[in-house]
Motif scaffolding. Structure first.
Motif, PDB file in Angstrom:
ATOM      1  N   ALA A 167       0.836  -1.209   0.000  1.00 47.41           N
ATOM      2  CA  ALA A 167       0.000   0.000   0.000  1.00 47.41           C
ATOM      3  C   ALA A 167       0.870   1.258   0.000  1.00 47.41           C
ATOM      4  CB  ALA A 167      -0.936  -0.010   1.205  1.00 47.41           C
ATOM      5  N   LEU A 168       1.954   1.249   0.813  1.00 42.44           N
ATOM      6  CA  LEU A 168       2.853   2.403   0.870  1.00 42.44           C
ATOM      7  C   LEU A 168       3.626   2.559  -0.448  1.00 42.44           C
ATOM      8  CD1 LEU A 168       4.195   1.837   4.485  1.00 42.44           C
ATOM      9  CD2 LEU A 168       2.859   3.822   3.754  1.00 42.44           C
ATOM     10  N   ALA A 169       4.011   1.434  -1.038  1.00 44.27           N
ATOM     11  CA  ALA A 169       4.780   1.462  -2.295  1.00 44.27           C
ATOM     12  C   ALA A 169       3.948   2.049  -3.435  1.00 44.27           C
ATOM     13  CB  ALA A 169       5.254   0.054  -2.653  1.00 44.27           C
ATOM     14  N   ALA A 170       2.639   2.029  -3.297  1.00 40.01           N
ATOM     15  CA  ALA A 170       1.757   2.561  -4.344  1.00 40.01           C
ATOM     16  C   ALA A 170       1.698   4.090  -4.331  1.00 40.01           C
ATOM     17  CB  ALA A 170       0.351   1.975  -4.165  1.00 40.01           C
ATOM     18  N   THR A 171       2.366   4.719  -3.338  1.00 37.38           N
ATOM     19  CA  THR A 171       2.353   6.188  -3.230  1.00 37.38           C
ATOM     20  C   THR A 171       2.855   6.829  -4.523  1.00 37.38           C
ATOM     21  OG1 THR A 171       2.779   5.994  -0.864  1.00 37.38           O
ATOM     22  CG2 THR A 171       3.176   8.169  -1.868  1.00 37.38           C
ATOM     23  N   ASP A 172       4.054   6.443  -4.939  1.00 39.77           N
ATOM     24  CA  ASP A 172       4.600   6.921  -6.221  1.00 39.77           C
ATOM     25  C   ASP A 172       5.812   6.056  -6.592  1.00 39.77           C
ATOM     26  OD1 ASP A 172       6.857   7.856  -4.836  1.00 39.77           O
ATOM     27  OD2 ASP A 172       6.098   9.907  -4.721  1.00 39.77           O
ATOM     28  N   ASP A 173       6.473   6.418  -7.702  1.00 41.86           N
ATOM     29  CA  ASP A 173       7.590   5.597  -8.194  1.00 41.86           C
ATOM     30  C   ASP A 173       8.728   5.516  -7.186  1.00 41.86           C
ATOM     31  OD1 ASP A 173       6.188   5.148 -10.450  1.00 41.86           O
ATOM     32  OD2 ASP A 173       7.371   6.482 -11.745  1.00 41.86           O
ATOM     33  N   LYS A 174       9.004   6.667  -6.517  1.00 40.39           N
ATOM     34  CA  LYS A 174      10.105   6.689  -5.551  1.00 40.39           C
ATOM     35  C   LYS A 174       9.824   5.715  -4.405  1.00 40.39           C
ATOM     36  CE  LYS A 174      10.676  10.075  -2.537  1.00 40.39           C
ATOM     37  NZ  LYS A 174      10.958  11.440  -2.031  1.00 40.39           N
ATOM     38  N   TRP A 175       8.622   5.800  -3.840  1.00 44.60           N
ATOM     39  CA  TRP A 175       8.269   4.915  -2.730  1.00 44.60           C
ATOM     40  C   TRP A 175       8.267   3.453  -3.184  1.00 44.60           C
ATOM     41  CZ3 TRP A 175       5.808   6.197   2.314  1.00 44.60           C
ATOM     42  CH2 TRP A 175       6.096   7.521   2.685  1.00 44.60           C
ATOM     43  N   ALA A 176       7.816   3.222  -4.398  1.00 42.90           N
ATOM     44  CA  ALA A 176       7.788   1.849  -4.922  1.00 42.90           C
ATOM     45  C   ALA A 176       9.207   1.284  -4.961  1.00 42.90           C
ATOM     46  CB  ALA A 176       7.171   1.844  -6.318  1.00 42.90           C
ATOM     47  N   LYS A 177      10.159   2.124  -5.410  1.00 41.98           N
ATOM     48  CA  LYS A 177      11.543   1.673  -5.547  1.00 41.98           C
ATOM     49  C   LYS A 177      12.179   1.441  -4.175  1.00 41.98           C
ATOM     50  CE  LYS A 177      15.830   2.918  -7.842  1.00 41.98           C
ATOM     51  NZ  LYS A 177      16.624   4.030  -8.355  1.00 41.98           N
ATOM     52  N   VAL A 178      12.011   2.421  -3.262  1.00 39.60           N
ATOM     53  CA  VAL A 178      12.655   2.329  -1.940  1.00 39.60           C
ATOM     54  C   VAL A 178      12.089   1.147  -1.150  1.00 39.60           C
ATOM     55  CG1 VAL A 178      12.970   3.497   0.277  1.00 39.60           C
ATOM     56  CG2 VAL A 178      13.197   4.787  -1.866  1.00 39.60           C
ATOM     57  N   LEU A 179      10.784   0.965  -1.215  1.00 39.21           N
ATOM     58  CA  LEU A 179      10.152  -0.086  -0.408  1.00 39.21           C
ATOM     59  C   LEU A 179      10.160  -1.456  -1.108  1.00 39.21           C
ATOM     60  CD1 LEU A 179       7.230   2.021   1.078  1.00 39.21           C
ATOM     61  CD2 LEU A 179       9.302   1.274   2.235  1.00 39.21           C
ATOM     62  N   ALA A 180      10.779  -1.519  -2.284  1.00 36.55           N
ATOM     63  CA  ALA A 180      10.896  -2.803  -2.974  1.00 36.55           C
ATOM     64  C   ALA A 180      12.199  -3.510  -2.621  1.00 36.55           C
ATOM     65  CB  ALA A 180      10.835  -2.593  -4.489  1.00 36.55           C
ATOM     66  N   SER A 181      13.081  -2.795  -1.909  1.00 34.10           N
ATOM     67  CA  SER A 181      14.394  -3.371  -1.582  1.00 34.10           C
ATOM     68  C   SER A 181      14.252  -4.768  -0.989  1.00 34.10           C
ATOM     69  CB  SER A 181      15.106  -2.461  -0.580  1.00 34.10           C
ATOM     70  OG  SER A 181      16.163  -3.164   0.019  1.00 34.10           O
ATOM     71  N   ASP A 182      14.994  -5.719  -1.562  1.00 34.43           N
ATOM     72  CA  ASP A 182      14.875  -7.098  -1.056  1.00 34.43           C
ATOM     73  C   ASP A 182      15.544  -7.263   0.309  1.00 34.43           C
ATOM     74  OD1 ASP A 182      17.452  -6.865  -1.904  1.00 34.43           O
ATOM     75  OD2 ASP A 182      17.447  -8.642  -3.188  1.00 34.43           O
ATOM     76  N   LYS A 183      16.282  -6.213   0.732  1.00 34.11           N
ATOM     77  CA  LYS A 183      16.909  -6.292   2.057  1.00 34.11           C
ATOM     78  C   LYS A 183      16.096  -5.564   3.123  1.00 34.11           C
ATOM     79  CE  LYS A 183      21.657  -7.167   0.735  1.00 34.11           C
ATOM     80  NZ  LYS A 183      23.029  -6.651   0.642  1.00 34.11           N
ATOM     81  N   LEU A 184      14.941  -5.046   2.747  1.00 42.78           N
ATOM     82  CA  LEU A 184      14.097  -4.310   3.697  1.00 42.78           C
ATOM     83  C   LEU A 184      13.662  -5.220   4.851  1.00 42.78           C
ATOM     84  CD1 LEU A 184      12.738  -1.412   3.741  1.00 42.78           C
ATOM     85  CD2 LEU A 184      10.694  -2.558   2.869  1.00 42.78           C
ATOM     86  N   LEU A 185      13.736  -4.669   6.080  1.00 44.57           N
ATOM     87  CA  LEU A 185      13.277  -5.403   7.260  1.00 44.57           C
ATOM     88  C   LEU A 185      12.046  -4.705   7.824  1.00 44.57           C
ATOM     89  CD1 LEU A 185      16.699  -6.053   9.047  1.00 44.57           C
ATOM     90  CD2 LEU A 185      15.459  -7.564   7.485  1.00 44.57           C
ATOM     91  N   VAL A 186      11.251  -5.465   8.599  1.00 45.50           N
ATOM     92  CA  VAL A 186      10.042  -4.887   9.199  1.00 45.50           C
ATOM     93  C   VAL A 186       9.934  -5.305  10.669  1.00 45.50           C
ATOM     94  CG1 VAL A 186       8.550  -6.801   8.426  1.00 45.50           C
ATOM     95  CG2 VAL A 186       7.544  -4.556   8.919  1.00 45.50           C
ATOM     96  N   ALA A 187       9.569  -4.325  11.507  1.00 45.84           N
ATOM     97  CA  ALA A 187       9.290  -4.604  12.925  1.00 45.84           C
ATOM     98  C   ALA A 187       7.864  -4.154  13.210  1.00 45.84           C
ATOM     99  CB  ALA A 187      10.258  -3.857  13.825  1.00 45.84           C
ATOM    100  N   ILE A 188       7.127  -5.014  13.919  1.00 52.13           N
ATOM    101  CA  ILE A 188       5.761  -4.662  14.320  1.00 52.13           C
ATOM    102  C   ILE A 188       5.752  -4.500  15.837  1.00 52.13           C
ATOM    103  CG2 ILE A 188       3.341  -5.384  14.346  1.00 52.13           C
ATOM    104  CD1 ILE A 188       4.033  -7.089  11.813  1.00 52.13           C
TER     105      ILE A 188
END
Lengths: 82, 157
Positions: free
Chosen positions: A35-56
């Motif tokens: 949903a966040l990656a759909a903001t625009d091309d920049k967000w799509a690219k940054v949040l597509a990183s395969d090394k991205l980690l997530v904490a809840i």
């Protein structure tokens, strides 16, 4: 609402440290990322990183981990302390 | 005796420097401990082939402290430890400055050495800190190293 935080390169590349996102139609960390990656091309690219980690709620989590209204979800790159 | 209940943990994350002598004195005050092992990590001059003049450490307040407490408890479950101290600095640090302190006490040296190494290996791969170096090539976020992950994986055995 879901409180969304960004750290390090992710924060810098997006140009923001935190956003609020509706919890509607968000059931997992992956759904929030998409949903966040759909903001625009920049967000799509940054949040597509395969090394991205997530904490809840400040606990390292998996992409299929559940996310609900009121949660704090953070996206960040691999850690480099010590 | 239940070692987990006896474990005394001190976790601190702040910009200020720390005194190894003061931390050692706090760790070494119990006569039941025959071994005190300390590790200090510093800002070094070269990383990945480029000169480093200083670095900035960012962290995730709240989660950082809780991860450091969790790994301290894990160390206390694996080895008979009495005290664990973890200090990690954040903010701007110059070349040669101290970044991180890990102190462990136990009755015997093997547990103290192993736990200290376990703690720094886990800190480096689990605690949400990020380094950005400044040097001859400008500002650069430090890349995570596979060798650090491999070092942490050894403890999963």
């Amino acid at each position: 609402m879901i409180q969304v935080l960004f750290f390090a390169q992710i924060r810098e590349l997006l140009g923001t440290a935190n956003v609020e996102h509706t919890a509607d139609n968000i059931d997992t960390a992956e759904a929030l990322r998409v949903a966040l990656a759909a903001t625009d091309d920049k967000w799509a690219k940054v949040l597509a990183s395969d090394k991205l980690l997530v904490a809840i709620n400040q606990t390292m989590s998996q992409w299929d981990s559940p996310v609900k209204d009121g949660d704090e979800v953070a996206f960040f790159p691999p850690v480099t302390g010590g | 005796m239940d070692n987990q209940n006896m474990l005394q943990v001190s976790v601190r994350v702040h910009p200020q420097d720390f005194s190894v002598a003061d931390e050692y004195a706090l760790l070494a005050c119990d006569n039941q401990d025959g071994a005190v092992v300390n590790f200090v990590g510093k800002v070094r001059d070269f990383n990945d082939g480029s000169a480093v003049t200083d670095l900035t450490l960012e962290h995730y307040p709240g989660m950082t402290e809780s991860v450091l407490l969790q790994i301290s408890q894990q160390a206390g479950e694996r080895w008979p430890l009495n005290k664990v101290t973890i200090i990690h600095r954040v903010g701007s640090l110059a070349l040669g400055e101290q970044i991180v302190f890990i102190g462990v006490t136990s009755a015997h040296r093997k547990a103290a050495f192993a736990a200290c190494e376990f703690l720094i290996d886990f800190l480096k791969t689990k605690a949400p800190f990020w380094k950005r170096e400044a040097g001859d090539t400008g500002l650069k976020w430090v890349e995570a190293r596979d060798s650090d992950q491999q070092a942490a994986n050894i403890w999963k055995k």
